[in-house]
Design an enzyme around this catalytic site. Structure first.
Site, PDB file in Angstrom:
ATOM      1  N   THR A 261       0.834  -1.194   0.000  1.00  0.00           N
ATOM      2  CA  THR A 261       0.000   0.000   0.000  1.00  0.00           C
ATOM      3  C   THR A 261       0.872   1.248   0.000  1.00  0.00           C
ATOM      4  OG1 THR A 261      -0.098   0.287   2.408  1.00  0.00           O
ATOM      5  CG2 THR A 261      -1.705  -1.210   1.405  1.00  0.00           C
ATOM      6  N   ASP A 262       0.308   2.327  -0.528  1.00  0.00           N
ATOM      7  CA  ASP A 262       0.926   3.629  -0.295  1.00  0.00           C
ATOM      8  C   ASP A 262       0.824   3.935   1.194  1.00  0.00           C
ATOM      9  OD1 ASP A 262       2.115   6.089  -0.697  1.00  0.00           O
ATOM     10  OD2 ASP A 262       0.834   6.640  -2.373  1.00  0.00           O
ATOM     11  N   TRP A 263       1.460   5.005   1.642  1.00  0.00           N
ATOM     12  CA  TRP A 263       1.675   5.269   3.066  1.00  0.00           C
ATOM     13  C   TRP A 263       0.390   5.746   3.753  1.00  0.00           C
ATOM     14  CZ3 TRP A 263       5.618   2.921   1.571  1.00  0.00           C
ATOM     15  CH2 TRP A 263       6.756   2.759   2.340  1.00  0.00           C
TER      16      TRP A 263
END
Length: 752
Positions: A261-263
């Site tokens: 996932t992105d942050w």
């Protein structure tokens, strides 16, 4: 035999027992069988670098370790223009600077995959030698509008350019046995409310425009990881969408690497992202581990899904330098990489105007150097795409290095204001935007009398988390406009020239002022050697061969997507639903040049445009059918008196009987070597029948129409130099899964 009594504390994950298996590339299933549920949850949840002692200072994050099974923590670091780590470390007198390479728009504008691969090799070497394992790059989202604040990281409005350049970057980085993470998957088209916004897109546009660069990159490189984006797509979080992350990415495209996932921070629950196909939740939080454990225990999340993602993560771990005990040096060859960034940035610069052969400059002389950015050059964008560079060569220094003399009083004037701005930045902790300082006409006239040449640098900065504004960012400010007009008037009155340097990572308005200067050079944000690179082009040491990978419109309102975009600080940038909570992609497939060519709309500079110091002739166009499509070739001859390179773009116009199609679409590109005057080179291109297909969303299938195609060889999308026919004898179809359907009404434009 005496029995072995094991103290309870030895059963923790931090202690290896004599009979515990140790991770190897060939025993991953055994390791999974020995992991507890708690340990599996730990592996699937990352940690921010600052929360771990396992990482590299300044890196983005780490995976978690299980020492008892020989599973190390591996390091994830930004970013696309170079390795983003901290240059200083507590109690350490050494420095750990990384090379600041040109931004994504500059690299793509080279139209040179081999050069981009070499840049990737250098960035990958620094990733390796600084003890990192996976580089969180490249960013490859589509330039839907010029207002996206993160366009500088990305490559193009066209999926073929974005996919090919990204694949070259990936292949270069990963030649060092470190990983990449292509991002952001998918349709991360704006920074405003990027974590919550629902991007509403037709299945055809998703397939043809927004997913196509990822598909191309995955089929011509093998990135270790893919990063799922923040946003929703047609009502569903991309991070929690098995149709995107499993059905398309794995089942249709055959990708077997890791998805992270992105942050994302407080988006709950987390177990859905594991079930959807993410093997690593970043940056990672304790509650996410608890969430995974609880949902496995209550049956909401299957253990088979957990095991599958753990397996994918471990398959990545065993490839990393850290797992393989690489002894990193912390001393990459920064000098060699600086030379490469100087070369790469010059090849990506785009010569927009060059009246009366103003450039290259025939002699050095005294320069009146205007513009605050001339003395405070912008090497790259902000946010995760930034790099902690050892230095930035500003334009003043670059010109001085090339033998020019800079007007000292004008230099003192600007540098005094730069010092004031630096003090303001230090106090506020921010990088405030500040306009060009006022210079009177009388002073400009005096400078014209005392100098041989005028140069103005226009600077623009953008970055992660914020989109650009129209006024004062996309458009000139009033002070900038008056500066260009007044300097031109004063210097032209004395028969002297004005050159404008554009130091930015994105598109800006040019139509209203491009006729005033004698030459305009788009330098982009060219990395740490920027000033030297610009001087190389101005003096003719390097001939410009960059071409635009995006359209420069006449006005921002000419971009149809702007009607559905949060523009600056206006009413569309508020929490009022449209363009904030959701964004309708009503332009559908008509992004960039596809719109302007199909609707016959004028532009300031077309996609693919770029001047040279020489001229090129295209001849002998040939198109030959193959079992899987066609091959094409064109002979390019340097007809000028200066050596140079030429990027040739292959466009195809389809019959358009079965489906409405754009007027022409880029299908391939190639670039010559340096051609001396009179020298020729024949470039070849390969296009498959599938490359010609369009997506029929009613039938959920790709369709390649039978009929006569026009294959066009262009110096730009509006400058077709030669063409040849291709007959597709048989219509072809390829069924795919009916997924990512629209959840709300979407009105789309269509050619008249």
């Amino acid at each position: 035999m005496r029995s072995l009594v094991i103290p309870l504390f030895l059963a923790s994950a931090s202690v290896s027992l004599a009979n515990d298996p140790q991770l190897r590339a060939d025993n991953i299933d055994e390791i999974i069988n020995n992991l507890t549920l708690e340990e599996k949850a730990r592996l699937l949840v990352g940690r921010e670098n600052s929360a771990s002692d396992k990482g590299v200072p300044g890196a983005a994050g780490v995976t978690q370790d299980i020492p008892r099974l020989g599973i190390p923590s591996v390091v994830l670091t930004d970013g696309p223009a170079g390795v983003r780590i901290a240059p200083k470390r507590k109690g350490d007198s050494n420095t750990y600077y990384a090379t600041g390479f040109p931004v994504g728009t500059a690299l793509a504008s080279t139209w040179n995959p081999a050069l981009v691969e070499n840049v990737g090799k250098a960035i990958g070497n620094e990733t390796l030698e600084y003890g990192c394992d996976v580089l969180l790059a490249p960013g490859m989202n589509i330039h839907r509008t010029p207002l996206c604040g993160r366009n500088f990281e990305y490559y193009s409005e066209d999926p073929v350019v974005a996919g090919v350049i990204a694949a070259s970057y990936v292949n270069g980085v990963q030649s060092n046995n470190v990983g990449t993470s292509i991002k952001h998957f998918a349709v991360n088209s704006q920074e405003t409310n990027r974590i919550e916004v629902d991007e509403v897109v037709s299945p055809r546009a998703i397939r043809e425009i927004y997913l196509k660069p990822f598909e191309i990159s995955l089929h011509t490189s093998n990135p270790w990881t893919v990063m799922s984006s923040y946003n929703k797509l047609n009502g569903t979080w991309t991070q929690s969408n098995p149709e995107l992350l499993k059905t398309i990415l794995r089942d249709e495209w055959g990708y077997d690497g890791l998805v992270m996932t992105d942050w994302t921070n407080e988006r709950r629950p987390s177990y859905e992202r594991v079930a959807a196909g993410n093997a690593l939740l970043t940056p990672g939080h304790d509650w996410q581990e608890t969430d995974i454990i609880e949902h496995v225990k209550n049956g909401t999340l299957s253990m088979s899904d957990v095991d599958q993602q753990v397996r994918i993560l471990l398959e990545m771990v065993v490839k990393t330098p850290r797992f393989n005990h690489y002894k990193f040096s912390n001393k990459p060859d920064l000098e060699a990489h600086a030379a490469l960034t100087r070369q790469a940035s010059t090849e990506g610069m785009v010569l927009l105007e060059n009246r009366s052969q103003t450039l290259p400059l025939k002699t050095t002389g005294k320069v009146a150097l205007f513009g605050k950015t001339s003395y405070d050059f912008i090497a790259g964008g902000t946010g995760s795409g930034d790099v902690n560079k050892p230095y930035v060569v500003d334009l003043k220094t670059g010109l001085t290095n090339a033998g020019f003399t800079i007007d000292s009083r004008l230099q003192d004037y600007y540098e005094a204001r730069k010092t004031l701005n630096d003090k303001t930045r230090a106090i506020s902790g921010e990088n405030p935007r500040y306009d060009e300082p006022f210079i009177s006409r009388r002073d400009i006239e005096r400078l014209a009398a005392e100098n041989d040449l005028a140069i103005i640098t226009l600077g623009r900065q953008a970055g992660e988390g914020r989109d650009r504004e129209i006024d004062g960012d996309f458009n000139l400010t009033q002070n900038e406009r008056e500066l260009i007009e007044n300097v031109a008037a004063a210097f032209h009155a004395l028969g002297k020239k004005l050159i404008v340097i554009m130091n930015m990572g994105n598109v800006m308005e040019t139509e209203s002022w491009k006729g005033i200067p004698d030459a305009i050079l788009l330098a982009w944000q060219p990395g740490q050697e920027g000033g030297n690179s610009v001087a190389d082009v101005l003096t003719g040491k390097e001939s410009p061969s960059g071409k635009l990978t995006m359209t420069f419109p006449i006005t921002i309102s000419d971009i149809p997507a702007v009607n559905n975009f949060p523009t600056g600080t206006g009413p569309n940038n508020r929490r009022n639903g449209k363009n904030y909570d959701y964004t309708n992609h009503e332009e559908d497939i008509y992004v960039g040049y596809r719109y302007f060519t199909s609707f016959d709309k004028p532009v300031s500079y077309p996609f693919g445009y770029g001047l040279s110091y020489t001229t090129f002739k295209y001849s002998k166009p040939v198109v030959k059918a193959t079992p899987d499509g066609f091959t094409a070739s064109i002979t390019v001859t340097n007809t000028g008196d200066t050596e140079g390179k030429e990027a040739v773009q292959l466009y195809v116009s389809a019959p358009g009987k079965d489906m409405v199609k754009p007027a022409r679409e880029l299908k391939a590109f190639n670039k010559t070597a340096i051609l001396k005057p009179g020298e020729s080179e024949t470039l070849t291109f390969k296009v498959s029948a599938q490359d010609l297909a369009s997506f029929n969303e009613n039938e959920s299938q790709w369709q390649t129409e039978a009929g006569l195609y026009n294959v066009q060889f262009g110096a730009s999308v509006n400058d077709i130099r030669a063409s040849a026919p291709y007959m597709q004898k048989k219509a072809l179809t390829k069924k795919v899964n009916n997924v990512l359907s629209l959840k709300r009404d979407l009105n789309t434009i269509s050619p008249q």
